[in-house]
Structures are given as C-alpha cells and as structure tokens.
Write a protein that holds these residues in place. Structure first.
Motif, PDB file in Angstrom:
ATOM      1  N   THR A 176       0.834  -1.194   0.000  1.00  0.00           N
ATOM      2  CA  THR A 176       0.000   0.000   0.000  1.00  0.00           C
ATOM      3  C   THR A 176       0.874   1.252   0.000  1.00  0.00           C
ATOM      4  O   THR A 176       1.760   1.370   0.855  1.00  0.00           O
ATOM      5  CB  THR A 176      -0.896   0.023   1.252  1.00  0.00           C
ATOM      6  N   PHE A 177       0.649   2.155  -0.957  1.00  0.00           N
ATOM      7  CA  PHE A 177       1.488   3.356  -0.999  1.00  0.00           C
ATOM      8  C   PHE A 177       0.720   4.578  -1.466  1.00  0.00           C
ATOM      9  O   PHE A 177       1.266   5.512  -2.040  1.00  0.00           O
ATOM     10  CB  PHE A 177       2.735   3.115  -1.867  1.00  0.00           C
TER      11      PHE A 177
ATOM     12  N   ARG B  26       1.202   7.865   1.014  1.00  0.00           N
ATOM     13  CA  ARG B  26       2.487   8.533   0.772  1.00  0.00           C
ATOM     14  C   ARG B  26       2.357   9.514  -0.389  1.00  0.00           C
ATOM     15  O   ARG B  26       2.780  10.660  -0.305  1.00  0.00           O
ATOM     16  CB  ARG B  26       3.593   7.519   0.471  1.00  0.00           C
TER      17      ARG B  26
ATOM     18  N   ARG C 143       3.985   8.630   9.367  1.00  0.00           N
ATOM     19  CA  ARG C 143       4.957   7.542   9.528  1.00  0.00           C
ATOM     20  C   ARG C 143       6.381   8.096   9.574  1.00  0.00           C
ATOM     21  O   ARG C 143       6.754   8.948   8.769  1.00  0.00           O
ATOM     22  CB  ARG C 143       4.804   6.572   8.352  1.00  0.00           C
TER      23      ARG C 143
ATOM     24  N   PHE D 157       8.554   8.410   6.471  1.00  0.00           N
ATOM     25  CA  PHE D 157       8.165   9.380   5.434  1.00  0.00           C
ATOM     26  C   PHE D 157       8.773  10.749   5.741  1.00  0.00           C
ATOM     27  O   PHE D 157       8.052  11.712   6.034  1.00  0.00           O
ATOM     28  CB  PHE D 157       6.644   9.539   5.374  1.00  0.00           C
TER      29      PHE D 157
ATOM     30  N   SER E 188       1.262  -3.197  -7.470  1.00  0.00           N
ATOM     31  CA  SER E 188       2.682  -3.518  -7.601  1.00  0.00           C
ATOM     32  C   SER E 188       2.830  -4.977  -8.012  1.00  0.00           C
ATOM     33  O   SER E 188       1.861  -5.724  -8.040  1.00  0.00           O
ATOM     34  CB  SER E 188       3.431  -3.243  -6.286  1.00  0.00           C
TER      35      SER E 188
ATOM     36  N   PRO F  25       3.371  -0.148 -12.486  1.00  0.00           N
ATOM     37  CA  PRO F  25       2.984  -0.114 -11.072  1.00  0.00           C
ATOM     38  C   PRO F  25       2.647   1.320 -10.677  1.00  0.00           C
ATOM     39  O   PRO F  25       3.214   2.259 -11.236  1.00  0.00           O
ATOM     40  CB  PRO F  25       4.251  -0.576 -10.336  1.00  0.00           C
ATOM     41  N   GLY F  26       1.731   1.491  -9.762  1.00  0.00           N
ATOM     42  CA  GLY F  26       1.403   2.858  -9.349  1.00  0.00           C
ATOM     43  C   GLY F  26       0.061   2.933  -8.654  1.00  0.00           C
ATOM     44  O   GLY F  26      -0.598   1.904  -8.420  1.00  0.00           O
TER      45      GLY F  26
ATOM     46  N   ILE G 128      -1.136  -6.476  -4.743  1.00  0.00           N
ATOM     47  CA  ILE G 128       0.151  -7.058  -5.144  1.00  0.00           C
ATOM     48  C   ILE G 128      -0.127  -8.226  -6.089  1.00  0.00           C
ATOM     49  O   ILE G 128      -0.829  -9.168  -5.723  1.00  0.00           O
ATOM     50  CB  ILE G 128       0.951  -7.562  -3.925  1.00  0.00           C
TER      51      ILE G 128
ATOM     52  N   ARG H  60       8.172 -14.519   3.573  1.00  0.00           N
ATOM     53  CA  ARG H  60       8.466 -13.083   3.635  1.00  0.00           C
ATOM     54  C   ARG H  60       7.370 -12.329   4.417  1.00  0.00           C
ATOM     55  O   ARG H  60       7.632 -11.487   5.257  1.00  0.00           O
ATOM     56  CB  ARG H  60       8.578 -12.517   2.210  1.00  0.00           C
TER      57      ARG H  60
ATOM     58  N   VAL I 116      12.611  -4.693   2.279  1.00  0.00           N
ATOM     59  CA  VAL I 116      12.510  -6.123   2.005  1.00  0.00           C
ATOM     60  C   VAL I 116      11.047  -6.571   1.976  1.00  0.00           C
ATOM     61  O   VAL I 116      10.751  -7.747   2.079  1.00  0.00           O
ATOM     62  CB  VAL I 116      13.316  -6.958   3.030  1.00  0.00           C
TER      63      VAL I 116
ATOM     64  N   SER J 290       6.582  -6.724  -2.159  1.00  0.00           N
ATOM     65  CA  SER J 290       6.655  -6.169  -3.510  1.00  0.00           C
ATOM     66  C   SER J 290       8.107  -5.939  -3.916  1.00  0.00           C
ATOM     67  O   SER J 290       8.475  -6.144  -5.069  1.00  0.00           O
ATOM     68  CB  SER J 290       5.879  -4.851  -3.599  1.00  0.00           C
TER      69      SER J 290
ATOM     70  N   MET K 160      10.657  -7.641  -2.639  1.00  0.00           N
ATOM     71  CA  MET K 160      11.258  -8.966  -2.807  1.00  0.00           C
ATOM     72  C   MET K 160      10.971  -9.491  -4.211  1.00  0.00           C
ATOM     73  O   MET K 160      11.853 -10.031  -4.873  1.00  0.00           O
ATOM     74  CB  MET K 160      10.698  -9.943  -1.767  1.00  0.00           C
ATOM     75  N   LEU K 161       9.730  -9.306  -4.690  1.00  0.00           N
ATOM     76  CA  LEU K 161       9.373  -9.760  -6.035  1.00  0.00           C
ATOM     77  C   LEU K 161      10.235  -9.064  -7.079  1.00  0.00           C
ATOM     78  O   LEU K 161      10.491  -9.597  -8.152  1.00  0.00           O
ATOM     79  CB  LEU K 161       7.891  -9.475  -6.335  1.00  0.00           C
TER      80      LEU K 161
ATOM     81  N   CYS L 240       8.138  -3.039   4.596  1.00  0.00           N
ATOM     82  CA  CYS L 240       7.535  -2.291   3.470  1.00  0.00           C
ATOM     83  C   CYS L 240       7.549  -0.771   3.707  1.00  0.00           C
ATOM     84  O   CYS L 240       6.948  -0.259   4.642  1.00  0.00           O
ATOM     85  CB  CYS L 240       6.116  -2.753   3.208  1.00  0.00           C
ATOM     86  N   LEU L 241       8.259  -0.056   2.835  1.00  0.00           N
ATOM     87  CA  LEU L 241       8.409   1.395   2.978  1.00  0.00           C
ATOM     88  C   LEU L 241       7.294   2.171   2.289  1.00  0.00           C
ATOM     89  O   LEU L 241       7.376   3.392   2.141  1.00  0.00           O
ATOM     90  CB  LEU L 241       9.770   1.831   2.423  1.00  0.00           C
ATOM     91  N   ALA L 242       6.249   1.462   1.844  1.00  0.00           N
ATOM     92  CA  ALA L 242       5.113   2.118   1.183  1.00  0.00           C
ATOM     93  C   ALA L 242       5.576   2.901  -0.037  1.00  0.00           C
ATOM     94  O   ALA L 242       5.197   4.048  -0.246  1.00  0.00           O
ATOM     95  CB  ALA L 242       4.342   3.006   2.159  1.00  0.00           C
ATOM     96  N   ALA L 243       6.420   2.269  -0.823  1.00  0.00           N
ATOM     97  CA  ALA L 243       6.877   2.880  -2.074  1.00  0.00           C
ATOM     98  C   ALA L 243       7.045   1.774  -3.120  1.00  0.00           C
ATOM     99  O   ALA L 243       8.029   1.724  -3.846  1.00  0.00           O
ATOM    100  CB  ALA L 243       8.184   3.635  -1.855  1.00  0.00           C
ATOM    101  N   CYS L 244       6.064   0.872  -3.181  1.00  0.00           N
ATOM    102  CA  CYS L 244       6.169  -0.328  -4.021  1.00  0.00           C
ATOM    103  C   CYS L 244       6.187   0.032  -5.502  1.00  0.00           C
ATOM    104  O   CYS L 244       6.571  -0.784  -6.335  1.00  0.00           O
ATOM    105  CB  CYS L 244       5.021  -1.293  -3.734  1.00  0.00           C
ATOM    106  N   ASP L 245       5.745   1.260  -5.839  1.00  0.00           N
ATOM    107  CA  ASP L 245       5.825   1.695  -7.234  1.00  0.00           C
ATOM    108  C   ASP L 245       7.277   1.928  -7.636  1.00  0.00           C
ATOM    109  O   ASP L 245       7.584   2.024  -8.817  1.00  0.00           O
ATOM    110  CB  ASP L 245       4.986   2.969  -7.463  1.00  0.00           C
ATOM    111  N   LEU L 246       8.175   2.037  -6.653  1.00  0.00           N
ATOM    112  CA  LEU L 246       9.598   2.256  -6.916  1.00  0.00           C
ATOM    113  C   LEU L 246      10.421   0.995  -6.641  1.00  0.00           C
ATOM    114  O   LEU L 246      11.633   1.055  -6.525  1.00  0.00           O
ATOM    115  CB  LEU L 246      10.127   3.399  -6.046  1.00  0.00           C
TER     116      LEU L 246
ATOM    117  N   GLN M 180      16.201   3.507   1.206  1.00  0.00           N
ATOM    118  CA  GLN M 180      16.322   4.871   1.699  1.00  0.00           C
ATOM    119  C   GLN M 180      17.750   5.084   2.178  1.00  0.00           C
ATOM    120  O   GLN M 180      18.332   4.217   2.824  1.00  0.00           O
ATOM    121  CB  GLN M 180      15.368   5.136   2.867  1.00  0.00           C
TER     122      GLN M 180
ATOM    123  N   ARG N  95      15.890   9.158   2.758  1.00  0.00           N
ATOM    124  CA  ARG N  95      15.504   9.710   1.456  1.00  0.00           C
ATOM    125  C   ARG N  95      15.335   8.548   0.477  1.00  0.00           C
ATOM    126  O   ARG N  95      16.257   7.732   0.323  1.00  0.00           O
ATOM    127  CB  ARG N  95      16.573  10.671   0.935  1.00  0.00           C
ATOM    128  N   PHE N  96      14.183   8.495  -0.181  1.00  0.00           N
ATOM    129  CA  PHE N  96      13.886   7.382  -1.092  1.00  0.00           C
ATOM    130  C   PHE N  96      14.808   7.359  -2.310  1.00  0.00           C
ATOM    131  O   PHE N  96      15.102   8.411  -2.890  1.00  0.00           O
ATOM    132  CB  PHE N  96      12.441   7.485  -1.589  1.00  0.00           C
TER     133      PHE N  96
END
Lengths: 431, 156
Positions: free
Chosen positions: A90-91, A94, A125, A128, A245, A251-252, A319, A333, B80, B83, B85-86, B120-126, B131, B135-136
């Motif tokens: 989930t993002f 952010r 968080r 962030f 993702s 992804p987005g 996902i 995981r 880690v 998303s 990991m994949l 999960c850093l909540a940035a799975c689109d990246l 970090q 900073r991402f």
C-alpha cells in the motif's frame, strides 16, 4: 483506461499542486469556504453519511456514522489523521501527502469543523521524512493564509493543526496504538471498547481517520453527496485509490470508481503483465488479506464483492504475484514482516509468527518434514481470533489461503527437499 | 548536553494539551543533532521531560528509527517488503553486504555506513526501493546497487 481527470489524485493532472498558489488556482480551499458559509456542523456530518464514504484505511467503516458516535458532552474533541501507512503493498497515502498535501489539510479543517474539534493531528509515519517535511510546510502555508488558526475566514471556528512524526512501528497504524504513541508511549494497542470516539486521545472523544478518507472531503463538499454516491455501488460508494505492484507494466496508484473489476485494474490501469509473466495469484487489499486466484479476475473491487470472493478490499494494496514466484518464499516473507512488527503483547502472535517463519524457512531450504504443513495450520489456528488486536489475524490471512490454493507446491517443497521453482535462498544475518 | 535541548523541550511541551506527547518529537530532534540516542542522552531527555529514565528507554526501544547504538554517517535501509522482494530486493541487499563487507544490521568499521532491512516502505511503485538517511531511492537495479552508497543526501 487513461483517465482525463482525477478527483483525489489531481497531482497526476496538475503540476506542483502541492504548492498553495497552485492548489488555490485550481479551486483549492473553496470547499472550506463553502463548508463554513453554507453548512452547520451537523449538516456536514449528514452530507458525509449521505455520500456513503467509508474508511479507506482498511476497515471500511462508514465515516459519517463514526463521526456520529461522538458523545455530545462538552468535552474537548480531537481529529487525528492516520498517515502511518505501512501495510505491505500500500502506498497511496504517501503519494497523497507528498504530492497533494493541501487537499488533506483542507479536508482536515472541514472535518474538524464538522465534528467540533479545535485541535487536529496528523500522525505521519517516521520513514516518510519527505512527506513529513511537505506536510509541515503546507500546514505553515495554511496558517499564513488564515485557513488554520483563530476565527478561520472570519467564522467562529478556530483550529490548531500539528504534524506528529512516528518512529518506525507498523502497529501504530492501528488506531488505539497510534493514540498511545501520540501520547508519548510505546505503541501497544488499547482494549476496545471504549472506542476512540468515546475515549481517545488524552481520554477525550477522538475521531481517527485515514489520509485517503479525509482527502475525500473537499471533492464531496464541492460536488455534493449525490455525485459521490453515484459512483460505485449502494453499499460501496465513491472512489478508491488502489496501489498496484508486482510484475505489471505500470505499477502505481490508480483512482477507480468502486466496483471496477480487478481485471480492469490490472489490464487497463496498470497496463497488464510484463511480457513473459502470467498471474499466479493476487493480493487485492494489502498483505493482511487472503489471496485471489486468476479465475476471480472479474471480481468487482468493492467491499462486499471481494468478501464474497473470499478476501477483503482492505487498504487497496494490490500485489500481483506472477508465475515465477515461489508461494512458500512469498509466505515466508510476509510472516517475517508480522514477526518483526508484532508488538509482543499477545503470546499467540509473538510466538506464533516466529514459529511459522521458522517452519517456512526450513521448507524453502528443502529441510521441511511431512508434518510441517499441518504444523503451520495448527499454529495459524492457535493465532486465529486469539489476539488482542487485528495484527495476529492479519499475519495468517495470506498463509492460510496460500496453503488452500497451492497445497501441492507446499508439499513438493517437502517431498522433493527443495524449492520446485528454484527460488534462491539468501543467507542474510536476519534470515 | 547542549543548552538548546532544554529550550526545545519547553517549546515542544507547549504544542500539546499533555506535555508527555512532546517526548517523541524531542527524541527525533535530539537524534538528528546527535546521530543516535546514548543512555546519557536518554537520561537527559528524562530529566527535561520530568519522566523516569526507564520510561524514556521503554519508549525509545519500541521504535525502530530511534537508534540506541551509534550508526554510520549514511544509514541505508533496503526495503525487504513483499513487492520489493518480487522485484529483487534480496539481491540488492546481498550486493550491498558484499560491497561493504558487513551483514545487515551492522555498521562499517570506519563509521561511514549502517546497513538495515526495512519492512515495506510504502513505495512499491519504486520497487526495489531503499532509503539513504530516509531519502527514497528507487527503483534500484541490483547491478547498480553500489551507486546508492555514493548518493549525496541531505541531513536527516
């Protein structure tokens, strides 16, 4: 399906909408003026009830109904926005705080007026850092413009807003743990009831809402409850941001009307699977929910339909697992995530997640034995429904559904003493 | 201890209906200054907040971003989450461990880098994402993981 315009993710259409001047040039803070000039607080609560807006953090509780639970006893009330987004996959929050912070702040001022709160907090968080800095800057701009502070826009309504930084703990996304943290304590969940609406921050009536939920307020006030309720279904009205993702082409975050089919989210919005990859299974609503199979791609993405299909819309973290992914490794995981994030209060969650992670690790390494699958199910059963907060149950959602749908693959790990998909096992310090 | 810590404590206490809420903001602010939170610092914070040292330690130890051991000038968090990991985060971590000659959770002897796993850093689109001092950076191709280490980053 390329959308010409967005309502929540307007940052996709409008450059620099995170800046006050740009936000205002595109109608920003007009909803606040409308709310203060044309509505009594109770009428705003009614508006939100009529819109059908439900909590977008995961639980999906109707927002207006929650607001209605506040006791009318004259005690101070608080609005707390949950921006502790950490549910794997989930993002959306952010993006909302980094790219469109004024929409959230405007929504918070309107919501605070509606519920009669003169103090509001954003719990951001800890990881962030940029989102936090963006929020602090946007809040300062809103103070300077007179949208926050004393007698907002000449009304009798005053509000102070503070951005509070978490420090790395998934459990603080649970609303009562979040309140503990905001009070300067360890983030251990509280016993419920009483719910925060009755006894929340500093023991006072408190509404805790997710970032996306509150970001819906400006468009709902601007366009009306009927407009919002005209999207989605009767019980699942309006818009939802889905985070996609996995091995998809794009992804987005995508803003969809609720009840959009899962297939459309993956094929149209995220533009399908990368060449050479096929869908193995899908986690539709963050890592805490059971998986869906490829033959369920026509499931409409609304709260009720996904429950009927055996899963949950949750936080909207979708996902997509492709056919090269080992289901045991993926399960391992996710269990490790819950093991790390368990606060340790309840034995089934604290010990069970360790146990399951150990069993899954030895299976993946080809060291599992014939009893391991039933052992996993036994431990999961000893967690299910036996923990103080939802984290314990969340830890087994994916695993139990994975064993149900991919039992052969789990068993093959034991009988063949190796991963049949040849997944690489890394020997890291914290394996 | 720096004299401004007392000023910060008083400023932050005024922000909240209950002064206890100032504890975490104060810990953040002092850690940014000091790099990490030693037992002496936690003692001082307890004194400034009118709390016991044990209480302050119990709070600091709950949260993964309050460092109770010295960390490197650059703290690298490799996400880690599933998303990531994949998308190959195992390999990113592996390459960084090899390059730095340390394991996840450790700091290089010269004090330049600390390498940590992040959930999960909540940035799975990246994904796979990391970090550097929060900073991402991403997506990170495993072959280019080392470039993370030379990234110029502003102070936390």
């Amino acid at each position: 399906m390329s959308q010409a315009s967005h309502y929540l993710l307007r940052n996709h259409d409008i450059e620099n909408i995170d800046e006050m001047a740009v936000y205002r040039a595109h109608g920003g803070y007009e909803a606040l003026k409308k709310a203060l000039n044309q509505y009594e607080p109770d009428a705003l609560v009614e508006l939100v009830k009529k819109s059908g807006l439900r909590g977008r953090g995961g639980a999906g509780f109707p927002t207006g109904v929650k607001w209605g639970f506040l006791p009318k006893d004259g005690r101070p009330r608080y609005l707390v926005v949950n921006s502790d987004e950490a549910e794997p996959g989930t993002f959306k929050d952010r993006e909302l705080i980094e790219k469109n912070p004024h929409q959230l702040i405007e929504g918070m001022i309107i919501s605070s007026f509606a519920i009669g709160a003169n103090q509001a907090y954003i719990y951001c968080r800890g990881e962030f850092l940029f989102g936090y800095e963006t929020l602090v800057r946007a809040v300062r701009e809103a103070y300077e413009a007179g949208f926050i502070g004393k007698n907002i826009l000449g009304s009798q309504f005053s509000l102070d807003l503070f951005v509070y930084r978490g420090a790395g703990a998934y459990i603080c996304g649970e609303e009562s743990a979040l309140l503990e943290s905001l009070e300067g304590r360890r983030g251990n969940p509280r016993l419920k009831p009483p719910f925060p609406a009755v006894a929340g921050l500093y023991g006072m009536p408190t509404i805790v809402n997710n970032v996306e939920t509150i970001s819906n307020l400006p468009p709902i006030v601007t366009r009306g409850a009927e407009w919002y309720a005209s999207m989605g279904t009767e019980k699942s009205a309006g818009l939802k941001i889905m985070s996609v993702s996995g091995a998809v082409n794009r992804p987005g975050n995508y803003e969809i009307p609720l009840a959009t089919p899962l297939r459309s989210l993956i094929d149209d919005y995220a533009q399908g699977m990368k060449p050479g990859y096929r869908i193995k299974c899908i986690i539709p609503g963050g890592s805490s929910v059971p998986l869906l199979m490829p033959d369920q791609l026509d499931t409409p993405l609304d709260y009720e339909s996904i429950v009927k299909a055996g899963s949950m819309l949750g936080s909207g973290g979708c996902i997509v697992l492709d056919d090269t992914v080992c289901i045991v490794k993926a399960s391992h995981r996710l269990i490790k995530f819950y093991r790390e994030e368990s606060c340790g209060k309840c034995t089934p969650c604290r010990e069970g997640t360790y146990w399951m992670a150990d069993v899954l690790e030895r299976m993946e390494e080809g060291l599992g034995d014939a009893n391991d699958l039933s052992l996993l199910m036994d431990v999961a059963d000893n967690i299910s429904g036996k923990c103080f907060c939802p984290l314990g149950d969340a830890s087994i959602g994916f695993l139990v559904s994975a064993i149900k749908h991919f039992r052969d693959e789990f068993e093959a790990h034991v009988t063949e003493h190796r991963c049949p998909l040849g997944a690489k096992v890394y020997d890291t310090a914290n394996n | 201890m720096k004299p401004e810590y007392q000023v910060w404590a008083e400023e932050l206490k005024k922000e909240f209906p209950n002064a206890n809420s100032a504890l975490m903001p104060l810990l953040h602010r002092i850690q940014t200054e000091e790099g990490w939170l030693s037992s002496e610092v936690l003692d001082e914070v307890a004194h400034l907040m009118g709390l016991s040292t044990q209480y302050v330690e119990s709070v600091a130890s709950f949260y993964s971003l309050f460092y109770q051991r010295p960390v490197g000038k650059k703290v690298v968090h490799v996400c880690v989450g599933l998303s990531c990991m994949l998308a190959g985060s195992d390999e990113v971590m592996h390459r960084l461990e090899q390059k730095l000659g340390i394991s996840e959770g450790e700091t290089t002897p010269d004090g330049a880098f600390t390498l940590l796993e992040a959930e999960c850093l909540a940035a799975c689109d990246l994904a796979p994402v990391a970090q550097v001092n929060l900073r991402f950076q991403g997506p990170i191709h495993p072959d280019e993981a080392e470039a993370l280490l030379s990234e110029e980053v502003s102070k936390q």
